[in-house]
Design a protein around this motif. Structure first.
Motif, PDB file in Angstrom:
ATOM      1  N   SER A  20      -9.374  -6.551  -4.923  1.00  0.00           N
ATOM      2  CA  SER A  20      -9.278  -5.091  -4.929  1.00  0.00           C
ATOM      3  C   SER A  20     -10.624  -4.459  -4.584  1.00  0.00           C
ATOM      4  O   SER A  20     -10.673  -3.448  -3.876  1.00  0.00           O
ATOM      5  CB  SER A  20      -8.736  -4.569  -6.253  1.00  0.00           C
ATOM      6  OG  SER A  20      -9.633  -4.821  -7.308  1.00  0.00           O
ATOM      7  N   ASP A  53      -1.188   2.626  -0.700  1.00  0.00           N
ATOM      8  CA  ASP A  53      -0.128   1.632  -0.522  1.00  0.00           C
ATOM      9  C   ASP A  53      -0.612   0.200  -0.732  1.00  0.00           C
ATOM     10  O   ASP A  53       0.161  -0.736  -0.595  1.00  0.00           O
ATOM     11  CB  ASP A  53       0.489   1.763   0.876  1.00  0.00           C
ATOM     12  CG  ASP A  53       1.238   3.073   1.039  1.00  0.00           C
ATOM     13  OD1 ASP A  53       1.739   3.608   0.030  1.00  0.00           O
ATOM     14  OD2 ASP A  53       1.314   3.561   2.175  1.00  0.00           O
ATOM     15  N   PHE A  55      -2.131  -0.764  -3.649  1.00  0.00           N
ATOM     16  CA  PHE A  55      -2.184  -1.049  -5.078  1.00  0.00           C
ATOM     17  C   PHE A  55      -0.939  -0.521  -5.775  1.00  0.00           C
ATOM     18  O   PHE A  55      -0.419   0.530  -5.415  1.00  0.00           O
ATOM     19  CB  PHE A  55      -3.419  -0.392  -5.709  1.00  0.00           C
ATOM     20  CG  PHE A  55      -4.712  -0.900  -5.151  1.00  0.00           C
ATOM     21  CD1 PHE A  55      -5.262  -2.080  -5.619  1.00  0.00           C
ATOM     22  CD2 PHE A  55      -5.370  -0.205  -4.153  1.00  0.00           C
ATOM     23  CE1 PHE A  55      -6.451  -2.558  -5.099  1.00  0.00           C
ATOM     24  CE2 PHE A  55      -6.558  -0.672  -3.622  1.00  0.00           C
ATOM     25  CZ  PHE A  55      -7.109  -1.859  -4.099  1.00  0.00           C
ATOM     26  N   ILE A  56      -0.520  -1.218  -6.795  1.00  0.00           N
ATOM     27  CA  ILE A  56       0.596  -0.771  -7.623  1.00  0.00           C
ATOM     28  C   ILE A  56       0.081   0.359  -8.516  1.00  0.00           C
ATOM     29  O   ILE A  56      -0.988   0.260  -9.100  1.00  0.00           O
ATOM     30  CB  ILE A  56       1.122  -1.937  -8.495  1.00  0.00           C
ATOM     31  CG1 ILE A  56       1.646  -3.047  -7.601  1.00  0.00           C
ATOM     32  CG2 ILE A  56       2.188  -1.450  -9.482  1.00  0.00           C
ATOM     33  CD1 ILE A  56       1.953  -4.334  -8.338  1.00  0.00           C
ATOM     34  N   ASP A  57       0.843   1.437  -8.603  1.00  0.00           N
ATOM     35  CA  ASP A  57       0.490   2.571  -9.464  1.00  0.00           C
ATOM     36  C   ASP A  57      -0.889   3.134  -9.157  1.00  0.00           C
ATOM     37  O   ASP A  57      -1.652   3.482 -10.055  1.00  0.00           O
ATOM     38  CB  ASP A  57       0.570   2.197 -10.944  1.00  0.00           C
ATOM     39  CG  ASP A  57       1.984   1.919 -11.400  1.00  0.00           C
ATOM     40  OD1 ASP A  57       2.917   2.468 -10.788  1.00  0.00           O
ATOM     41  OD2 ASP A  57       2.152   1.153 -12.362  1.00  0.00           O
TER      42      ASP A  57
END
Length: 82
Positions: A20, A53, A55-57
């Motif tokens: 990330s 788009d 990363f989740i949440d």
């Protein structure tokens, strides 16, 4: 097994965080090539668009504002040690 026992191991957690960070670094470095002198809000919006788009949440925070401000001020130094 308790639901709290279902989680990534430490090695996987470290890799997820490293991945990330790399995605964030790539977006910031790429924008630093073209957005120096642009409005900070434009850099912030572009960072959000590139990251949302991936990363989740995803929720943009003050750290993205800090990077957007640094991008437009020309304060981002590229590193060949990536």
């Amino acid at each position: 097994m308790e639901t709290t026992d279902i989680r990534w191991n430490d090695e996987a957690r470290a890799k997820i965080l490293d991945d990330s960070d790399r995605v964030l670094q790539e977006a910031v470095l790429d924008l630093a090539k073209t957005m120096v002198g642009e409005p900070s809000d434009a850099a912030f919006a572009e960072l959000n668009a590139r990251l949302k788009d991936r990363f989740i949440d995803f929720e943009p925070g003050p750290d993205l504002r800090k990077y957007a401000d640094a991008i437009v001020a020309g304060e981002i130094e590229s590193s060949s040690a990536s």
